[in-house]
Design a protein around this motif. Structure first.
Motif, PDB file in Angstrom:
ATOM      1  N   SER A   9       1.702   1.468   4.412  1.00 33.48           N
ATOM      2  CA  SER A   9       0.812   2.025   3.830  1.00 33.48           C
ATOM      3  C   SER A   9       1.028   2.168   2.338  1.00 33.48           C
ATOM      4  O   SER A   9       0.233   2.687   1.468  1.00 33.48           O
ATOM      5  N   GLY A  10       2.249   2.001   1.868  1.00 30.71           N
ATOM      6  CA  GLY A  10       2.678   1.895   0.488  1.00 30.71           C
ATOM      7  C   GLY A  10       2.333   0.567  -0.638  1.00 30.71           C
ATOM      8  O   GLY A  10       2.822   0.779  -1.640  1.00 30.71           O
ATOM      9  N   THR A  11       1.887  -0.306   0.379  1.00 29.86           N
ATOM     10  CA  THR A  11       1.578  -1.497  -0.309  1.00 29.86           C
ATOM     11  C   THR A  11       0.204  -1.460  -0.626  1.00 29.86           C
ATOM     12  O   THR A  11      -0.723  -1.007   0.004  1.00 29.86           O
ATOM     13  N   LEU A  12      -0.006  -2.391  -1.747  1.00 28.02           N
ATOM     14  CA  LEU A  12      -1.615  -2.699  -2.136  1.00 28.02           C
ATOM     15  C   LEU A  12      -2.273  -3.140  -0.833  1.00 28.02           C
ATOM     16  O   LEU A  12      -3.532  -2.669  -0.623  1.00 28.02           O
ATOM     17  N   LEU A  13      -1.744  -4.225  -0.339  1.00 30.04           N
ATOM     18  CA  LEU A  13      -2.605  -4.877   1.060  1.00 30.04           C
ATOM     19  C   LEU A  13      -2.689  -3.656   2.101  1.00 30.04           C
ATOM     20  O   LEU A  13      -3.825  -3.424   2.544  1.00 30.04           O
ATOM     21  N   GLY A  14      -1.603  -2.947   2.476  1.00 28.49           N
ATOM     22  CA  GLY A  14      -1.759  -1.883   3.440  1.00 28.49           C
ATOM     23  C   GLY A  14      -2.938  -0.603   3.112  1.00 28.49           C
ATOM     24  O   GLY A  14      -3.753  -0.201   3.868  1.00 28.49           O
ATOM     25  N   LEU A  15      -2.838  -0.618   1.558  1.00 29.39           N
ATOM     26  CA  LEU A  15      -3.940   0.296   1.120  1.00 29.39           C
ATOM     27  C   LEU A  15      -5.353  -0.142   1.399  1.00 29.39           C
ATOM     28  O   LEU A  15      -6.263   0.389   1.724  1.00 29.39           O
ATOM     29  N   LEU A  16      -5.581  -1.327   0.873  1.00 30.51           N
ATOM     30  CA  LEU A  16      -6.952  -1.949   1.172  1.00 30.51           C
ATOM     31  C   LEU A  16      -7.299  -2.152   2.580  1.00 30.51           C
ATOM     32  O   LEU A  16      -8.274  -2.067   2.868  1.00 30.51           O
ATOM     33  N   GLN A  17      -6.363  -2.624   3.300  1.00 32.84           N
ATOM     34  CA  GLN A  17      -6.951  -2.578   4.911  1.00 32.84           C
ATOM     35  C   GLN A  17      -7.252  -1.350   5.350  1.00 32.84           C
ATOM     36  O   GLN A  17      -7.912  -1.147   6.033  1.00 32.84           O
ATOM     37  N   ARG A  18      -6.595  -0.236   4.871  1.00 29.59           N
ATOM     38  CA  ARG A  18      -7.086   1.151   5.375  1.00 29.59           C
ATOM     39  C   ARG A  18      -8.198   1.552   4.784  1.00 29.59           C
ATOM     40  O   ARG A  18      -8.923   2.423   5.274  1.00 29.59           O
ATOM     41  N   GLY A  19      -8.579   0.893   3.670  1.00 26.67           N
ATOM     42  CA  GLY A  19     -10.113   1.411   2.895  1.00 26.67           C
ATOM     43  C   GLY A  19      -9.743   2.673   2.286  1.00 26.67           C
ATOM     44  O   GLY A  19     -10.570   3.393   1.773  1.00 26.67           O
ATOM     45  N   ARG A  20      -8.394   2.940   1.783  1.00 23.38           N
ATOM     46  CA  ARG A  20      -8.309   4.199   1.103  1.00 23.38           C
ATOM     47  C   ARG A  20      -8.710   4.101  -0.107  1.00 23.38           C
ATOM     48  O   ARG A  20      -8.624   3.068  -1.083  1.00 23.38           O
ATOM     49  N   GLY A  21      -9.027   5.071  -0.880  1.00 22.97           N
ATOM     50  CA  GLY A  21      -9.553   5.107  -2.374  1.00 22.97           C
ATOM     51  C   GLY A  21      -8.219   4.710  -3.075  1.00 22.97           C
ATOM     52  O   GLY A  21      -8.545   3.755  -4.343  1.00 22.97           O
ATOM     53  N   ASP A  22      -7.014   4.868  -2.876  1.00 15.82           N
ATOM     54  CA  ASP A  22      -6.076   4.410  -3.528  1.00 15.82           C
ATOM     55  C   ASP A  22      -5.782   2.848  -3.750  1.00 15.82           C
ATOM     56  O   ASP A  22      -5.228   2.506  -4.612  1.00 15.82           O
ATOM     57  N   GLY A  23      -6.270   2.493  -2.582  1.00 17.08           N
ATOM     58  CA  GLY A  23      -6.377   0.845  -2.530  1.00 17.08           C
ATOM     59  C   GLY A  23      -6.941   0.232  -3.930  1.00 17.08           C
ATOM     60  O   GLY A  23      -6.763  -0.481  -4.722  1.00 17.08           O
ATOM     61  N   THR A  24      -8.261   0.944  -4.125  1.00 17.41           N
ATOM     62  CA  THR A  24      -9.215   0.379  -5.343  1.00 17.41           C
ATOM     63  C   THR A  24      -8.560   0.721  -6.564  1.00 17.41           C
ATOM     64  O   THR A  24      -8.435  -0.119  -7.314  1.00 17.41           O
ATOM     65  N   LEU A  25      -7.953   1.914  -6.590  1.00 27.73           N
ATOM     66  CA  LEU A  25      -7.192   2.394  -7.855  1.00 27.73           C
ATOM     67  C   LEU A  25      -5.910   1.552  -8.397  1.00 27.73           C
ATOM     68  O   LEU A  25      -5.651   1.139  -9.335  1.00 27.73           O
ATOM     69  N   HIS A  26      -5.200   1.202  -6.886  1.00 31.32           N
ATOM     70  CA  HIS A  26      -4.134   0.237  -7.293  1.00 31.32           C
ATOM     71  C   HIS A  26      -4.410  -0.922  -7.613  1.00 31.32           C
ATOM     72  O   HIS A  26      -3.860  -1.756  -8.187  1.00 31.32           O
ATOM     73  N   ALA A  27      -5.588  -1.551  -7.191  1.00 33.24           N
ATOM     74  CA  ALA A  27      -5.911  -2.984  -7.140  1.00 33.24           C
ATOM     75  C   ALA A  27      -6.490  -3.395  -8.596  1.00 33.24           C
ATOM     76  O   ALA A  27      -5.959  -4.295  -9.205  1.00 33.24           O
ATOM     77  N   LEU A  28      -7.188  -2.271  -9.070  1.00 30.94           N
ATOM     78  CA  LEU A  28      -7.673  -2.319 -10.537  1.00 30.94           C
ATOM     79  C   LEU A  28      -6.279  -2.223 -11.445  1.00 30.94           C
ATOM     80  O   LEU A  28      -6.609  -2.884 -12.825  1.00 30.94           O
ATOM     81  N   ALA A  29      -5.039  -1.589 -11.120  1.00 37.67           N
ATOM     82  CA  ALA A  29      -4.146  -1.657 -11.932  1.00 37.67           C
ATOM     83  C   ALA A  29      -3.008  -2.653 -11.850  1.00 37.67           C
ATOM     84  O   ALA A  29      -2.433  -3.235 -12.629  1.00 37.67           O
ATOM     85  N   ALA A  30      -3.296  -3.529 -10.613  1.00 31.36           N
ATOM     86  CA  ALA A  30      -2.495  -4.564 -10.457  1.00 31.36           C
ATOM     87  C   ALA A  30      -2.879  -6.078 -11.201  1.00 31.36           C
ATOM     88  O   ALA A  30      -3.772  -5.912 -11.687  1.00 31.36           O
ATOM     89  N   PRO A  31      -1.828  -6.898 -11.037  1.00 28.43           N
ATOM     90  CA  PRO A  31      -2.256  -8.136 -11.726  1.00 28.43           C
ATOM     91  C   PRO A  31      -3.454  -8.618 -10.925  1.00 28.43           C
ATOM     92  O   PRO A  31      -3.559  -8.673  -9.579  1.00 28.43           O
ATOM     93  N   ARG A  32      -4.582  -9.270 -11.546  1.00 28.99           N
ATOM     94  CA  ARG A  32      -5.768  -9.482 -10.900  1.00 28.99           C
ATOM     95  C   ARG A  32      -5.552 -10.677  -9.835  1.00 28.99           C
ATOM     96  O   ARG A  32      -6.210 -10.523  -8.795  1.00 28.99           O
ATOM     97  N   ALA A  33      -4.803 -11.570 -10.046  1.00 26.14           N
ATOM     98  CA  ALA A  33      -4.620 -12.499  -9.084  1.00 26.14           C
ATOM     99  C   ALA A  33      -4.132 -11.853  -7.702  1.00 26.14           C
ATOM    100  O   ALA A  33      -4.333 -12.317  -6.354  1.00 26.14           O
TER     101      ALA A  33
END
Length: 471
Positions: A9-33
């Protein structure tokens, strides 16, 4: 379909797989690739345990828009040779649903991919349903020939076409094609529509299976026959017993509930539970303590349907049991208990998380119960379940419970919930998120203006928007 492998749950992939809001927020802050790689992984390898009840498509589509993501990997996935080997809807359904949302946002490349897949792909019916909601009449009419070519022009092909038209989730394309002047299109679709209507009429007029006779013995025999052929008929048989049984039949039904064969015993227990017979709770306990797993399961299922004060009182005595009856007792207290049961519900919640983990099915009722009973000290374990569960449905329930029990919810999880994949979770967030946070104000404006957002969410947003947050 195998259970998906979910990242921590602490990884970007884990957040996105769970559909958490933090997944979007972390993805927008991470390197685009990196963010696009994680996003594509989720869309091409559906992370949901139950894709029929959990939402992800709008969540992922919005992230594609925010990241200006291309669709090359989705295209390669859809038109890979595996499409003809693995015909399960779950392989391509999520990708097609994401394309549908992108098309509704004006992405022409997504619309063209859907058209192409509807013409050539195995899961073409799903793509056609997405297009039925988003494409124009000309685009849909152009698909008539390739879709109809899937059905041979013979009796078997026409019968399959009639079933497909009859069961179509979105009828718009078929209605358009029925208006086509070509004999191979319009006349054929109209004939399929007529045959489908006739099939529905026949199904309504014909009995669909064996029916019980009108006596208590006949109903119990019918339930047992169903059990022996693999059909569980406890519920229908209990309703039939309600219709045919009188006070004089109670001894026979009680005997069946104590000593009957498995199918008859399950039906009798369900009937006694629904009629709130004073003997049923002792019978349920005896069945749960017996040697037959099938009878125990039937007894527990019957008990779960009870809603009287006597069932709640007995739950307080059973809740510390470590078997299925103890689990059911905890659920009864969570759903129908009073404030005096808060500690028991909290204890059951903690024990379930400890023994079965944050994805246990039993958690749904217990989480709801902590919110209903306003168990403030449940907040720490609820936060743990929120972070770790892979079920977005359960996470939404936890968010509602936290809104009732956790004073930090408005400034904490409620903020990220505005980006959650589940509309019910976004609705809770819109009702509670602290508007002093600049991210909240901007997100509320965006949700209010987004035509793809659910009405309930937009209503909650507009109820929160004041003069300083006018859209």
């Amino acid at each position: 379909m195998f259970d998906p492998v979910i990242a921590p749950s602490g990884t970007l992939l884990g957040l996105l797989q769970r559909g958490r809001g933090d997944g979007t927020l972390h993805a927008l802050a991470a390197p685009r690739a990196e963010a696009l790689a994680a996003l594509n992984h989720c869309v091409l390898d559906d992370p949901r345990h139950d894709w029929q009840v959990e939402n992800r498509s709008l969540y992922y589509a919005r992230l594609y828009l925010d990241l200006h993501g291309g669709l090359d990997e989705i295209e390669a996935h859809l038109f890979d040779a595996e499409d003809h080997l693995d015909t399960e809807e779950s392989r391509t359904g999520l990708a097609l649903a994401v394309l549908g949302h992108l098309a509704s946002y004006g992405r022409q490349d997504a619309l063209l991919l859907l058209r192409r897949y509807a013409a050539t792909g195995v899961n073409w019916a799903w793509a056609l349903d997405e297009l039925a909601l988003r494409d124009d009449d000309a685009g849909l009419r152009a698909l008539a020939l390739p879709v109809l070519a899937r059905f041979p022009a013979d009796a078997e092909g026409d019968a399959e076409l009639a079933r497909t038209v009859r069961d179509a989730f979105e009828p718009r394309p078929w209605r358009l094609w029925a208006e086509d002047g070509r004999e191979t299109v319009g006349a054929r679709v109209r004939a399929a529509q007529e045959q489908g209507s006739f099939d529905r009429w026949q199904r309504q007029m014909r009995p669909t299976g064996p029916r019980p006779g009108w006596s208590v013995k006949a109903v119990l025999d019918w339930a047992q026959e169903g059990y022996e052929r693999g059909a569980v008929l406890y519920g229908p048989a209990a309703r039939c017993l309600t219709a045919v049984a009188g006070p004089e039949d109670r001894p026979e039904i009680l005997a069946a509930a104590r000593y009957g064969a498995t199918g008859a015993r399950g039906a009798a227990l369900h009937h006694l539970a629904e009629s709130r017979d004073p003997a049923v709770l002792d019978l349920v306990e005896a069945a749960a303590d017996g040697d037959s797993r099938e009878v125990a399961d039937a007894a527990v299922a019957a008990y779960r349907r009870m809603c009287g004060d006597d069932a709640v009182a007995r739950a307080r005595a059973w809740v510390r049991r470590t078997d299925a009856l103890g689990t059911a007792a905890a659920e009864v207290l969570a759903c129908r208990g009073t404030a005096q049961d808060a500690a028991l519900v909290l204890g059951a919640l903690r024990d379930t998380v400890r023994s079965a983990g944050p994805d246990a099915p039993e958690l749904a009722c217990l989480v709801d119960g902590t919110g209903r009973l306003d168990v403030a000290c449940a907040a720490p374990v609820l936060r743990h379940v929120y972070r770790e569960t892979t079920s977005s449905q359960l996470r939404g329930r936890v968010a509602r419970a936290l809104a009732a029990t956790d004073p930090t919810f408005a400034t904490g999880f409620a903020v990220e919930c505005l980006w959650d994949c589940e509309e019910t979770t976004r609705e809770v967030a819109a009702q509670h998120a602290e508007t002093g946070d600049v991210r909240v104000a901007e997100r509320l404006r965006r949700l209010a203006a987004d035509p793809a957002e659910e009405v309930e969410v937009q209503t909650a947003v507009r109820n929160r928007i004041g003069p300083d947050l006018q859209v």
